[in-house]
Scaffold this active site. Structure first.
Site, PDB file in Angstrom:
ATOM      1  N   CYS A   4       0.831  -1.203   0.000  1.00  0.00           N
ATOM      2  CA  CYS A   4       0.000   0.000   0.000  1.00  0.00           C
ATOM      3  C   CYS A   4       0.871   1.262   0.000  1.00  0.00           C
ATOM      4  O   CYS A   4       1.726   1.436   0.868  1.00  0.00           O
ATOM      5  CB  CYS A   4      -0.912   0.003   1.223  1.00  0.00           C
ATOM      6  SG  CYS A   4      -1.805   1.540   1.445  1.00  0.00           S
ATOM      7  N   CYS A   7       0.448   3.397   3.241  1.00  0.00           N
ATOM      8  CA  CYS A   7       1.135   2.813   4.395  1.00  0.00           C
ATOM      9  C   CYS A   7       2.643   3.024   4.251  1.00  0.00           C
ATOM     10  O   CYS A   7       3.329   3.317   5.235  1.00  0.00           O
ATOM     11  CB  CYS A   7       0.805   1.327   4.523  1.00  0.00           C
ATOM     12  SG  CYS A   7      -0.853   1.012   5.192  1.00  0.00           S
ATOM     13  N   ASP A  30      -1.360  15.920  -2.559  1.00  0.00           N
ATOM     14  CA  ASP A  30      -1.576  14.931  -3.613  1.00  0.00           C
ATOM     15  C   ASP A  30      -0.493  15.110  -4.676  1.00  0.00           C
ATOM     16  O   ASP A  30      -0.174  16.226  -5.081  1.00  0.00           O
ATOM     17  CB  ASP A  30      -2.973  15.099  -4.231  1.00  0.00           C
ATOM     18  CG  ASP A  30      -3.379  13.894  -5.048  1.00  0.00           C
ATOM     19  OD1 ASP A  30      -4.325  13.184  -4.640  1.00  0.00           O
ATOM     20  OD2 ASP A  30      -2.751  13.639  -6.108  1.00  0.00           O
ATOM     21  N   HIS A  46      -4.841   1.023   8.173  1.00  0.00           N
ATOM     22  CA  HIS A  46      -5.138   0.597   6.806  1.00  0.00           C
ATOM     23  C   HIS A  46      -6.535  -0.023   6.740  1.00  0.00           C
ATOM     24  O   HIS A  46      -6.726  -1.174   7.138  1.00  0.00           O
ATOM     25  CB  HIS A  46      -4.098  -0.407   6.303  1.00  0.00           C
ATOM     26  CG  HIS A  46      -4.342  -0.865   4.900  1.00  0.00           C
ATOM     27  ND1 HIS A  46      -3.753  -0.276   3.803  1.00  0.00           N
ATOM     28  CD2 HIS A  46      -5.167  -1.830   4.416  1.00  0.00           C
ATOM     29  CE1 HIS A  46      -4.184  -0.872   2.700  1.00  0.00           C
ATOM     30  NE2 HIS A  46      -5.049  -1.823   3.046  1.00  0.00           N
ATOM     31  N   ASN A  86     -13.639   8.877  -2.618  1.00  0.00           N
ATOM     32  CA  ASN A  86     -13.976   7.983  -3.723  1.00  0.00           C
ATOM     33  C   ASN A  86     -14.095   6.568  -3.168  1.00  0.00           C
ATOM     34  O   ASN A  86     -13.187   6.085  -2.492  1.00  0.00           O
ATOM     35  CB  ASN A  86     -12.886   8.030  -4.804  1.00  0.00           C
ATOM     36  CG  ASN A  86     -12.824   9.376  -5.491  1.00  0.00           C
ATOM     37  OD1 ASN A  86     -13.848  10.025  -5.714  1.00  0.00           O
ATOM     38  ND2 ASN A  86     -11.621   9.826  -5.819  1.00  0.00           N
ATOM     39  N   GLY A  92     -14.131   5.734  -8.651  1.00  0.00           N
ATOM     40  CA  GLY A  92     -12.820   6.137  -9.153  1.00  0.00           C
ATOM     41  C   GLY A  92     -11.703   5.952  -8.144  1.00  0.00           C
ATOM     42  O   GLY A  92     -10.628   6.543  -8.276  1.00  0.00           O
ATOM     43  N   HIS A  97      -6.705   2.401   0.240  1.00  0.00           N
ATOM     44  CA  HIS A  97      -6.494   2.751   1.652  1.00  0.00           C
ATOM     45  C   HIS A  97      -7.314   4.032   1.812  1.00  0.00           C
ATOM     46  O   HIS A  97      -6.947   5.082   1.252  1.00  0.00           O
ATOM     47  CB  HIS A  97      -5.001   2.974   1.914  1.00  0.00           C
ATOM     48  CG  HIS A  97      -4.653   3.410   3.305  1.00  0.00           C
ATOM     49  ND1 HIS A  97      -3.562   2.922   3.997  1.00  0.00           N
ATOM     50  CD2 HIS A  97      -5.224   4.332   4.133  1.00  0.00           C
ATOM     51  CE1 HIS A  97      -3.481   3.502   5.194  1.00  0.00           C
ATOM     52  NE2 HIS A  97      -4.489   4.372   5.290  1.00  0.00           N
ATOM     53  N   HIS A  99      -9.099   7.346   2.132  1.00  0.00           N
ATOM     54  CA  HIS A  99      -8.528   8.689   2.280  1.00  0.00           C
ATOM     55  C   HIS A  99      -9.563   9.724   1.870  1.00  0.00           C
ATOM     56  O   HIS A  99     -10.493   9.427   1.123  1.00  0.00           O
ATOM     57  CB  HIS A  99      -7.263   8.822   1.434  1.00  0.00           C
ATOM     58  CG  HIS A  99      -7.470   8.439  -0.006  1.00  0.00           C
ATOM     59  ND1 HIS A  99      -7.518   7.119  -0.411  1.00  0.00           N
ATOM     60  CD2 HIS A  99      -7.702   9.184  -1.104  1.00  0.00           C
ATOM     61  CE1 HIS A  99      -7.738   7.073  -1.711  1.00  0.00           C
ATOM     62  NE2 HIS A  99      -7.870   8.316  -2.163  1.00  0.00           N
ATOM     63  N   HIS A 101     -10.085  13.402   0.083  1.00  0.00           N
ATOM     64  CA  HIS A 101      -9.511  14.470  -0.755  1.00  0.00           C
ATOM     65  C   HIS A 101      -9.993  15.825  -0.229  1.00  0.00           C
ATOM     66  O   HIS A 101     -11.179  15.991   0.088  1.00  0.00           O
ATOM     67  CB  HIS A 101      -9.993  14.339  -2.203  1.00  0.00           C
ATOM     68  CG  HIS A 101      -9.488  13.123  -2.914  1.00  0.00           C
ATOM     69  ND1 HIS A 101      -8.414  13.148  -3.776  1.00  0.00           N
ATOM     70  CD2 HIS A 101      -9.916  11.837  -2.886  1.00  0.00           C
ATOM     71  CE1 HIS A 101      -8.201  11.935  -4.259  1.00  0.00           C
ATOM     72  NE2 HIS A 101      -9.107  11.122  -3.742  1.00  0.00           N
TER      73      HIS A 101
HETATM   74  P1  AMP Z   1      -8.346   7.898  -5.290  1.00  0.00           P
HETATM   75  O1  AMP Z   1      -8.529   7.947  -6.767  1.00  0.00           O
HETATM   76  O2  AMP Z   1      -9.482   8.501  -4.522  1.00  0.00           O
HETATM   77  O3  AMP Z   1      -7.969   6.531  -4.793  1.00  0.00           O
HETATM   78  O4  AMP Z   1      -7.130   8.877  -5.002  1.00  0.00           O
HETATM   79  C1  AMP Z   1      -5.798   8.474  -4.918  1.00  0.00           C
HETATM   80  C2  AMP Z   1      -4.999   9.734  -4.936  1.00  0.00           C
HETATM   81  O5  AMP Z   1      -3.709   9.453  -4.432  1.00  0.00           O
HETATM   82  C3  AMP Z   1      -4.816  10.327  -6.347  1.00  0.00           C
HETATM   83  O6  AMP Z   1      -5.319  11.649  -6.353  1.00  0.00           O
HETATM   84  C4  AMP Z   1      -3.307  10.271  -6.551  1.00  0.00           C
HETATM   85  O7  AMP Z   1      -2.820  11.381  -7.263  1.00  0.00           O
HETATM   86  C5  AMP Z   1      -2.789  10.232  -5.136  1.00  0.00           C
HETATM   87  N1  AMP Z   1      -1.492   9.605  -4.971  1.00  0.00           N
HETATM   88  C6  AMP Z   1      -1.087   8.399  -5.454  1.00  0.00           C
HETATM   89  N2  AMP Z   1       0.186   8.137  -5.090  1.00  0.00           N
HETATM   90  C7  AMP Z   1       0.585   9.198  -4.331  1.00  0.00           C
HETATM   91  C8  AMP Z   1       1.799   9.534  -3.649  1.00  0.00           C
HETATM   92  N3  AMP Z   1       2.882   8.725  -3.684  1.00  0.00           N
HETATM   93  N4  AMP Z   1       1.854  10.716  -2.985  1.00  0.00           N
HETATM   94  C9  AMP Z   1       0.786  11.542  -2.957  1.00  0.00           C
HETATM   95  N5  AMP Z   1      -0.383  11.275  -3.569  1.00  0.00           N
HETATM   96  C10 AMP Z   1      -0.480  10.128  -4.247  1.00  0.00           C
HETATM   97 ZN    ZN Z   2      -2.492   1.273   3.592  1.00  0.00          ZN
END
Ligand code: AMP
Ligand code: ZN
Length: 111
Positions: A4, A7, A30, A46, A86, A92, A97, A99, A101
């Protein structure tokens, strides 16, 4: 958990731009911002999906929203912001994990 990305960020195995952290969650920038300010609030535990959250976990989400509202000046979003979770494929979700936005820093387009 496993491979992940969030994580790994929490453990410091992958670099991130961390703007806040406490015992429950962290806020990072992001990597692919969809607004002038695009942050992610990520619980340390997680849990892959919103629909897998326990009642305690959901209470934590409320705590995180409250904290965000108290930190809106320092996050640079005091003129308004949008909060999105999401869930699953149709929502989407790409990182499994849970989160939150946080988008702001400019007038956001209508959805
Ligand atoms: P979701 O589509 O809701 O799962 O959002 C995942 C978000 O994580 C996306 O907006 C990605 O740009 C962001 N993301 C993925 N990898 C990283 C990372 N290493 N650091 C910061 N953001 C990330
Ligand atoms: Zn995780």
């Amino acid at each position: 958990m496993g491979n992940c990305v969030f994580c790994a960020i929490r453990k410091g195995e992958i670099p991130s731009a961390k703007v806040y952290e406490d015992k429950d969650f962290m806020i990072i920038k992001d990597i692919n911002p969809q607004a002038k300010i695009h942050l992610l609030a990520i619980p340390h535990t997680h849990v892959p999906y919103l629909d897998m959250m326990t009642e305690e976990g959901v209470n934590l989400l409320g705590k995180i929203l409250h904290k965000i509202s108290k930190m809106q000046d320092q996050l640079g979003i005091s003129d308004g912001y949008r909060i999105i979770i999401n869930q699953g494929e149709n929502g989407g979700q790409t990182v499994n994990h849970l989160h939150i936005h946080i988008m702001g820093g400019e007038k956001l387009k209508d959805m």
